[in-house]
Scaffold this motif. Structure first.
Motif, PDB file in Angstrom:
ATOM      1  N   ARG A  51       0.507  -1.221  -0.165  1.00  0.00           N
ATOM      2  CA  ARG A  51       0.074  -0.056   0.535  1.00  0.00           C
ATOM      3  C   ARG A  51       0.816   1.616  -0.529  1.00  0.00           C
ATOM      4  O   ARG A  51       0.470   2.015  -0.251  1.00  0.00           O
ATOM      5  CB  ARG A  51      -0.760   0.333   1.008  1.00  0.00           C
ATOM      6  CG  ARG A  51      -2.496  -0.978   1.181  1.00  0.00           C
ATOM      7  CD  ARG A  51      -3.512  -0.527   1.468  1.00  0.00           C
ATOM      8  NE  ARG A  51      -2.904  -0.386   3.567  1.00  0.00           N
ATOM      9  CZ  ARG A  51      -2.753  -1.637   4.551  1.00  0.00           C
ATOM     10  NH1 ARG A  51      -3.104  -2.526   4.127  1.00  0.00           N
ATOM     11  NH2 ARG A  51      -2.460  -1.918   5.715  1.00  0.00           N
ATOM     12  N   GLY A  52       2.339   1.283   0.632  1.00  0.00           N
ATOM     13  CA  GLY A  52       2.573   2.495   0.238  1.00  0.00           C
ATOM     14  C   GLY A  52       3.781   2.041  -0.855  1.00  0.00           C
ATOM     15  O   GLY A  52       4.568   3.147  -0.721  1.00  0.00           O
ATOM     16  N   GLY A  53       3.411   2.101  -1.614  1.00  0.00           N
ATOM     17  CA  GLY A  53       4.306   1.340  -2.916  1.00  0.00           C
ATOM     18  C   GLY A  53       5.481   0.994  -3.015  1.00  0.00           C
ATOM     19  O   GLY A  53       6.066   0.502  -4.088  1.00  0.00           O
ATOM     20  N   VAL A  54       5.732  -0.252  -2.294  1.00  0.00           N
ATOM     21  CA  VAL A  54       6.686  -1.155  -2.517  1.00  0.00           C
ATOM     22  C   VAL A  54       5.971  -2.484  -3.717  1.00  0.00           C
ATOM     23  O   VAL A  54       5.146  -2.783  -2.632  1.00  0.00           O
ATOM     24  CB  VAL A  54       6.930  -1.681  -1.386  1.00  0.00           C
ATOM     25  CG1 VAL A  54       8.641  -3.002  -1.278  1.00  0.00           C
ATOM     26  CG2 VAL A  54       7.061  -0.538  -0.496  1.00  0.00           C
ATOM     27  N   GLY A  55       7.230  -2.901  -4.728  1.00  0.00           N
ATOM     28  CA  GLY A  55       6.481  -3.829  -5.369  1.00  0.00           C
ATOM     29  C   GLY A  55       6.712  -5.181  -4.469  1.00  0.00           C
ATOM     30  O   GLY A  55       7.836  -5.413  -4.050  1.00  0.00           O
ATOM     31  N   VAL A  56       6.089  -6.421  -3.928  1.00  0.00           N
ATOM     32  CA  VAL A  56       6.383  -7.391  -3.089  1.00  0.00           C
ATOM     33  C   VAL A  56       6.404  -9.273  -3.472  1.00  0.00           C
ATOM     34  O   VAL A  56       5.356  -9.241  -4.573  1.00  0.00           O
ATOM     35  CB  VAL A  56       5.166  -7.300  -1.441  1.00  0.00           C
ATOM     36  CG1 VAL A  56       5.909  -8.343  -1.181  1.00  0.00           C
ATOM     37  CG2 VAL A  56       5.243  -5.766  -1.304  1.00  0.00           C
ATOM     38  N   LEU A  57       7.475  -9.014  -4.297  1.00  0.00           N
ATOM     39  CA  LEU A  57       7.414 -10.768  -4.875  1.00  0.00           C
ATOM     40  C   LEU A  57       7.787 -11.684  -3.672  1.00  0.00           C
ATOM     41  O   LEU A  57       8.702 -12.101  -2.650  1.00  0.00           O
ATOM     42  CB  LEU A  57       8.508 -10.356  -5.653  1.00  0.00           C
ATOM     43  CG  LEU A  57       8.672 -12.009  -6.321  1.00  0.00           C
ATOM     44  CD1 LEU A  57       7.370 -12.480  -6.824  1.00  0.00           C
ATOM     45  CD2 LEU A  57       9.691 -11.928  -7.209  1.00  0.00           C
ATOM     46  N   ILE A  58       6.602 -12.404  -3.397  1.00  0.00           N
ATOM     47  CA  ILE A  58       7.103 -13.649  -2.700  1.00  0.00           C
ATOM     48  C   ILE A  58       6.667 -14.851  -3.238  1.00  0.00           C
ATOM     49  O   ILE A  58       6.062 -15.498  -3.776  1.00  0.00           O
ATOM     50  CB  ILE A  58       5.486 -13.592  -1.548  1.00  0.00           C
ATOM     51  CG1 ILE A  58       5.157 -12.767  -0.902  1.00  0.00           C
ATOM     52  CG2 ILE A  58       5.522 -15.437  -0.047  1.00  0.00           C
ATOM     53  CD1 ILE A  58       3.938 -12.510  -0.091  1.00  0.00           C
ATOM     54  N   CYS A  59       8.138 -15.627  -3.057  1.00  0.00           N
ATOM     55  CA  CYS A  59       7.838 -16.813  -3.300  1.00  0.00           C
ATOM     56  C   CYS A  59       7.506 -18.121  -2.602  1.00  0.00           C
ATOM     57  O   CYS A  59       8.238 -18.153  -1.036  1.00  0.00           O
ATOM     58  CB  CYS A  59       9.390 -17.196  -4.098  1.00  0.00           C
ATOM     59  SG  CYS A  59      10.145 -15.847  -5.544  1.00  0.00           S
ATOM     60  N   SER A  60       7.124 -19.473  -2.156  1.00  0.00           N
ATOM     61  CA  SER A  60       6.547 -19.840  -0.994  1.00  0.00           C
ATOM     62  C   SER A  60       6.124 -21.422  -1.715  1.00  0.00           C
ATOM     63  O   SER A  60       5.031 -21.332  -3.320  1.00  0.00           O
ATOM     64  CB  SER A  60       5.290 -18.708  -0.646  1.00  0.00           C
ATOM     65  OG  SER A  60       4.619 -19.659   0.191  1.00  0.00           O
ATOM     66  N   SER A  61       5.954 -21.809  -0.928  1.00  0.00           N
ATOM     67  CA  SER A  61       5.474 -23.096  -0.848  1.00  0.00           C
ATOM     68  C   SER A  61       3.834 -23.635  -0.153  1.00  0.00           C
ATOM     69  O   SER A  61       2.918 -23.947  -0.485  1.00  0.00           O
ATOM     70  CB  SER A  61       6.725 -24.063  -0.963  1.00  0.00           C
ATOM     71  OG  SER A  61       6.749 -24.206   0.868  1.00  0.00           O
ATOM     72  N   ASP A  62       3.832 -21.968   0.916  1.00  0.00           N
ATOM     73  CA  ASP A  62       2.529 -22.335   1.364  1.00  0.00           C
ATOM     74  C   ASP A  62       1.414 -21.588   0.003  1.00  0.00           C
ATOM     75  O   ASP A  62       1.216 -19.800   0.181  1.00  0.00           O
ATOM     76  CB  ASP A  62       2.858 -21.376   2.569  1.00  0.00           C
ATOM     77  CG  ASP A  62       1.486 -21.364   3.597  1.00  0.00           C
ATOM     78  OD1 ASP A  62       0.621 -21.367   3.199  1.00  0.00           O
ATOM     79  OD2 ASP A  62       1.892 -21.558   4.576  1.00  0.00           O
ATOM     80  N   LEU A  63       0.634 -22.340   0.037  1.00  0.00           N
ATOM     81  CA  LEU A  63      -0.363 -21.601  -1.440  1.00  0.00           C
ATOM     82  C   LEU A  63      -1.117 -21.080  -0.027  1.00  0.00           C
ATOM     83  O   LEU A  63      -1.904 -20.162  -0.942  1.00  0.00           O
ATOM     84  CB  LEU A  63      -1.091 -22.876  -1.770  1.00  0.00           C
ATOM     85  CG  LEU A  63       0.156 -23.709  -2.909  1.00  0.00           C
ATOM     86  CD1 LEU A  63      -0.407 -24.737  -3.263  1.00  0.00           C
ATOM     87  CD2 LEU A  63       1.358 -22.717  -3.538  1.00  0.00           C
TER      88      LEU A  63
END
Length: 514
Positions: free
Chosen positions: A458-470
């Protein structure tokens, strides 16, 4: 125990433990039957670890509690007595030595078979090792180095070692056994558990992943605030009831994907990608192409061997960039390295906790370590300002307990993870890439971490999450990219982001890679 119930191999009655003025356990009753899987679940700080440490002989309980193994009283405060009674413990850190062989790891702390003149009978030792390995369906050669084993093979070896000691094993405790396993290898762990219980061992399965409890457990016991708040057959514990018992109320859902209900496609996002991979070849990535824009949370999912975790590895220069380009805010990164990432305001968190934070350092030191420049005054650190900054981060990110000088290792897993996230958000990144950010974290802690990441977006950061927790990806992501055969093969948005659909896309045209 009710009349006609199966005999218990482990029976705990009225176990309590007080640390100074804090009650960690309060009159806990718990039992395990031969050949069953008994799941022990609870929020971080619920008392699970204290109960296990008492049974392992590392803590003495308060007076009055008892424990018996196969009808014989357990002597507390004595790890040797615990082993002799047949209690075996496999922790998240498996205690294997990478530079030693499989056989040498099996014999750690034990004795080798010797012949005349005290020489080791290596042929007999290798044959004995093969028998131990067959018991857990591990086909590794006794002379193979442990560093060469896959994550599930390492777990199999740890189980083989636990069951291979001189005293007969009766109860096996598995503490977060899937925390370091790729999603595709969890089923192999369950097969190992089934094979182990077939020998009549009781198994205590400790996990934050509720879907695993539904899959593997016969019975469930839930701890909260040091007390048993529910116990019985697994069939009586649906997911909603489990969550309610674990945290005492239904958890608030992670905020709608932009805080107001609108998906990313319906709100203003940065036009220019803040991170772009184009035709990247690195490790198991082959022609990987995708982009991340400011203000969105993008998930990446894939089976073991798909290349999904090499996204983080190549950014941190752990895996060589063999081809293609990586751009941050429209400018090529060139040869990736951590220092260059910081200059470009890109934060990258690997999955290994040891590389995220320094557990022996204090909370204050961990929070300020990534960027000391604003706190430096000529030749020395401005300690007063450092403490002020750390206090503000603790308040802002609700890190508990709010103790500046407490060693990080003494915090719960969820709060350690919050420190890891908070310390990088302090650097005001425009790109935040995380690998398995909620691994080994309980239900409540996971929700808090996901909220932090949503707030960053929401503050403008691009967040990329690599995860096995679907489930995490389903809850928090605007888009989910599915990696197969080294590249992004599917993109899910909106209502299509479900655990079932993500899993289906992971296996589509790629089952042979699982």
């Amino acid at each position: 125990m009710t009349p006609g119930a199966p005999e218990t191999v482990l029976e705990v009655r009225g176990l309590a433990k007080t640390f100074v003025s804090q009650r960690a356990l309060a009159g806990v009753d718990f039992d395990v039957r031969p050949g069953e899987v008994h799941a022990l679940v609870g929020h971080n700080g619920s008392g699970k670890s204290t109960l296990i440490k008492i049974l392992a002989g590392f803590h003495d309980p308060d007076p009055g509690g008892t424990a018996t193994v196969a009808g014989t009283p357990l002597r507390f405060g004595d790890p040797d007595a615990s082993r002799a009674a047949g209690l075996r413990f496999i922790h998240q850190e498996l205690g294997l030595v990478d530079d030693l062989t499989v056989l040498e790891n099996l014999r750690l702390g034990g004795a080798y078979a010797t012949g005349r003149l005290g020489r080791i009978r290596w042929r007999d030792e290798r044959e004995a090792a093969r028998r131990s390995l067959r018991r857990v369906h591990l086909s590794a050669h006794p002379d193979a180095r442990v560093a060469e084993l896959s994550p599930i093979q390492r777990t199999q070896l740890a189980v083989a070692r636990a069951l291979d000691e001189e005293e007969g094993a009766r109860v096996l405790f598995l503490d977060e056994p899937t925390a370091t396993l790729p999603h595709s290898e969890v089923e192999r762990l369950f097969e190992l558990i089934e094979a182990t219980r077939a020998h009549g061992l009781g198994i205590v399965y400790i996990s934050h992943r509720l879907e695993e409890i539904e899959r593997i457990a016969d019975r469930v016991t839930v701890l909260r605030d040091g007390q048993v708040v529910g116990t019985g057959p697994r069939s009586e514990f649906g997911r909603d009831r489990l969550v309610d018992l674990i945290i005492g109320l239904q958890p608030e859902a992670v905020e709608a994907r932009d805080g107001s209900g609108a998906p990313a496609s319906e709100r203003a996002l940065g036009d220019e990608a803040c991170l772009r991979f184009t035709g990247v070849q690195a490790g198991e990535l082959r022609d990987a192409t995708f982009e991340l824009r400011p203000g969105e949370v993008v998930g990446m999912a894939g089976l073991a061997g798909s290349g999904v975790h090499d996204v983080v590895n190549v950014l941190l220069a752990r895996t060589e960039l063999e081809g293609g380009t990586i751009d941050i805010a429209g400018t090529p990164l060139g040869a990736p390295d951590p220092d260059e990432l910081r200059r470009r305001r890109a934060a990258v968190l690997p999955s290994q906790r040891a590389l995220k934070s320094i557990p022996t350092f204090t909370v204050r030191e961990n929070l300020t370590l990534p960027d000391l420049t604003p706190l430096w005054n000529g030749r020395r650190l401005r300690r007063t300002e450092e403490r002020r900054v750390a206090r503000e981060l603790i308040r802002r990110f609700d890190i508990r307990p709010p103790a500046l000088e407490k060693p990080l290792m003494e915090l719960s897993g969820g709060n350690q993870q919050k420190v890891a996230v908070a310390k990088w958000l302090r650097t005001e990144p425009r790109v935040f890439v995380l690998d398995e950010p909620t691994q080994g974290v309980d239900v409540g802690g996971k929700g808090e971490i996901l909220q932090l990441l949503r707030g960053a977006a929401r503050g403008g950061v691009g967040v990329l999450i690599c995860s096995s927790d679907l489930e995490d990806l389903e809850l928090v992501c605007d888009r989910v990219l599915v990696v197969r055969d080294g590249g992004v093969r599917s993109e899910l948005t909106g209502a299509a982001i479900t655990r079932e659909r993500i899993s289906e896309e992971c296996y589509r045209d790629g089952a042979s890679n699982a």
